[in-house]
Design an enzyme around this catalytic site. Structure first.
Site, PDB file in Angstrom:
ATOM      1  N   GLY A  49       5.299  -4.803   7.337  1.00 14.51           N
ATOM      2  CA  GLY A  49       6.631  -4.419   6.883  1.00 14.51           C
ATOM      3  C   GLY A  49       6.490  -3.186   6.027  1.00 14.51           C
ATOM      4  N   GLU A  50       7.175  -3.148   4.913  1.00 21.87           N
ATOM      5  CA  GLU A  50       7.103  -1.999   4.016  1.00 21.87           C
ATOM      6  C   GLU A  50       6.563  -2.494   2.680  1.00 21.87           C
ATOM      7  OE1 GLU A  50       6.856   1.404   2.517  1.00 21.87           O
ATOM      8  OE2 GLU A  50       8.189   0.108   1.381  1.00 21.87           O
ATOM      9  N   SER A  51       5.363  -2.061   2.321  1.00 25.61           N
ATOM     10  CA  SER A  51       4.654  -2.666   1.183  1.00 25.61           C
ATOM     11  C   SER A  51       5.372  -2.443  -0.151  1.00 25.61           C
ATOM     12  CB  SER A  51       3.211  -2.144   1.105  1.00 25.61           C
ATOM     13  OG  SER A  51       3.191  -0.733   0.964  1.00 25.61           O
ATOM     14  N   CYS A  81      -1.357  -5.257   7.973  1.00 23.07           N
ATOM     15  CA  CYS A  81      -0.713  -3.959   7.730  1.00 23.07           C
ATOM     16  C   CYS A  81      -0.213  -3.865   6.280  1.00 23.07           C
ATOM     17  CB  CYS A  81       0.392  -3.734   8.755  1.00 23.07           C
ATOM     18  SG  CYS A  81       0.927  -2.003   8.862  1.00 23.07           S
ATOM     19  N   ARG A 110      -2.432   3.990   2.344  1.00 19.85           N
ATOM     20  CA  ARG A 110      -1.189   3.672   3.061  1.00 19.85           C
ATOM     21  C   ARG A 110      -0.934   4.677   4.184  1.00 19.85           C
ATOM     22  NH1 ARG A 110       3.438   4.584   0.379  1.00 19.85           N
ATOM     23  NH2 ARG A 110       4.643   3.049   1.501  1.00 19.85           N
ATOM     24  N   ILE A 139       0.890   0.171  13.524  1.00 18.98           N
ATOM     25  CA  ILE A 139       2.208   0.759  13.261  1.00 18.98           C
ATOM     26  C   ILE A 139       2.213   1.291  11.827  1.00 18.98           C
ATOM     27  CG2 ILE A 139       4.705   0.353  13.180  1.00 18.98           C
ATOM     28  CD1 ILE A 139       4.186  -2.119  14.999  1.00 18.98           C
ATOM     29  N   ARG A 140       2.229   2.603  11.653  1.00 19.65           N
ATOM     30  CA  ARG A 140       2.124   3.217  10.314  1.00 19.65           C
ATOM     31  C   ARG A 140       1.021   2.513   9.513  1.00 19.65           C
ATOM     32  NH1 ARG A 140       7.656   3.284   7.263  1.00 19.65           N
ATOM     33  NH2 ARG A 140       7.051   1.118   7.378  1.00 19.65           N
ATOM     34  N   HIS A 175      -1.633  -5.429  13.800  1.00 20.74           N
ATOM     35  CA  HIS A 175      -0.770  -6.593  13.987  1.00 20.74           C
ATOM     36  C   HIS A 175      -1.235  -7.395  15.205  1.00 20.74           C
ATOM     37  CE1 HIS A 175       2.565  -5.104  11.369  1.00 20.74           C
ATOM     38  NE2 HIS A 175       2.083  -3.935  11.716  1.00 20.74           N
ATOM     39  N   GLU A 177      -0.300 -10.401  15.732  1.00 20.84           N
ATOM     40  CA  GLU A 177       0.814 -11.310  16.028  1.00 20.84           C
ATOM     41  C   GLU A 177       1.782 -10.741  17.062  1.00 20.84           C
ATOM     42  OE1 GLU A 177       2.408  -8.614  12.861  1.00 20.84           O
ATOM     43  OE2 GLU A 177       0.481  -9.532  13.321  1.00 20.84           O
TER      44      GLU A 177
END
Length: 197
Positions: A49-51, A81, A110, A139-140, A175, A177
Site C-alpha cells: 500500500g502506501e507506507s 512492499c 522507498r 509495484i513501486r 507481492h 499474494e
C-alpha cells in the site's frame, strides 16, 4: 496440526488478497484494525500500500505502539512492499515524520524500483521456499540497501536484496499474494505455527 489465527493489518493496501492467500495456506485469517483485534492473533501480515499513509493511520487507530510491542515480544510478522518499509529499522527517501515498527535491522529505500508505471513481474528464488522460483510482482517496490548481522537475506533481484528474515520477522519487496502462488504465505504460516508449539 492446529490452525493458527493470523491477522492482516487492514488500515490501507491490498488486504483482501492477503486474507485469501493466508486461508489457502491453512491459516484462519482476519482483518486487524484495532488493538483488541491485534491481541487475538498469533501472527500478522502488513500488506502493500502506501507506507506513509499506513503509519499515520496506525497512529490514528491507536495501533502503532501495540504493534511495536508485539513485534518486540516476538510475534511473527510478514510485510510485503510497504509492509517491508514498516518493518525496517531505518528508511531512505521516507518522509521526516514517517514512523516504522522496526523489527529487522535493515535500511530500506522507498520506491527504489521506480514509479507505478515501472512496475514489473520477475521470478525470484527465495531461500526456504521449495519448488522453484516465486513469481514476484514489484509495484513501486522498495529494496534493501543493507542488513545488519542478525538479518538473513533470502532473495535478491538484479543485484538488490528483496527478501529478508530476522527471527520471527519476514519481509519481501514484492507481492506474492497477487500471483496465486501461496508458498511464501505457507512459509510464514509455518513460522507462526513454530512459535506456538
Amino acid at each position: 496440526m492446529s490452525t493458527p489465527t493470523i491477522g492482516v493489518l487492514a488500515l490501507q493496501g491490498d488486504v483482501r488478497e492477503h486474507l485469501v492467500a493466508l486461508a489457502a495456506a491453512d491459516a484462519l485469517a482476519r482483518p486487524v484494525r484495532r488493538p483488541e483485534e491485534l491481541a487475538e492473533v498469533g501472527g500478522l501480515v502488513i500488506p502493500g500500500g502506501e507506507s506513509t499513509t499506513m503509519s499515520k493511520l496506525a497512529v490514528i487507530f491507536g495501533l502503532l505502539e501495540p504493534l511495536r510491542e508485539r513485534v518486540r515480544a516476538g510475534m511473527p510478522v510478514y510485510g510485503t512492499c510497504a509492509g517491508m518499509i514498516m518493518l525496517a529499522d531505518k528508511i531512505l527517501d521516507g518522509r521526516e515524520d514517517q514512523e516504522t515498527l522496526g523489527g529487522i535491522d535493515m535500511i530500506v529505500r522507498r520506491n527504489a524500483f521506480g514509479r507505478q508505471n515501472e512496475s514489473f513481474e520477475a521470478s525470484v528464488e527465495v531461500a526456504g521456499v521449495e519448488g522453484g522460483p516465486v513469481e514476484g510482482v514489484f509495484i513501486r517496490a522498495p529494496w534493501v540497501e543493507s542488513v545488519g548481522a542478525a538479518a538473513e537475506v533470502l532473495a535478491t533481484h538484479d543485484g538488490h536484496t528483496v527478501a529478508v528474515r530476522q527471527g520471527n520477522v519476514l519481509a519481501t519487496s514484492f507481492h506474492p499474494e497477487l500471483t496465486g502462488d501461496h508458498r511464501v504465505h505457507e512459509l510464514f504460516v509455518g513460522m507462526v505455527r513454530s512459535t506456538r508449539s
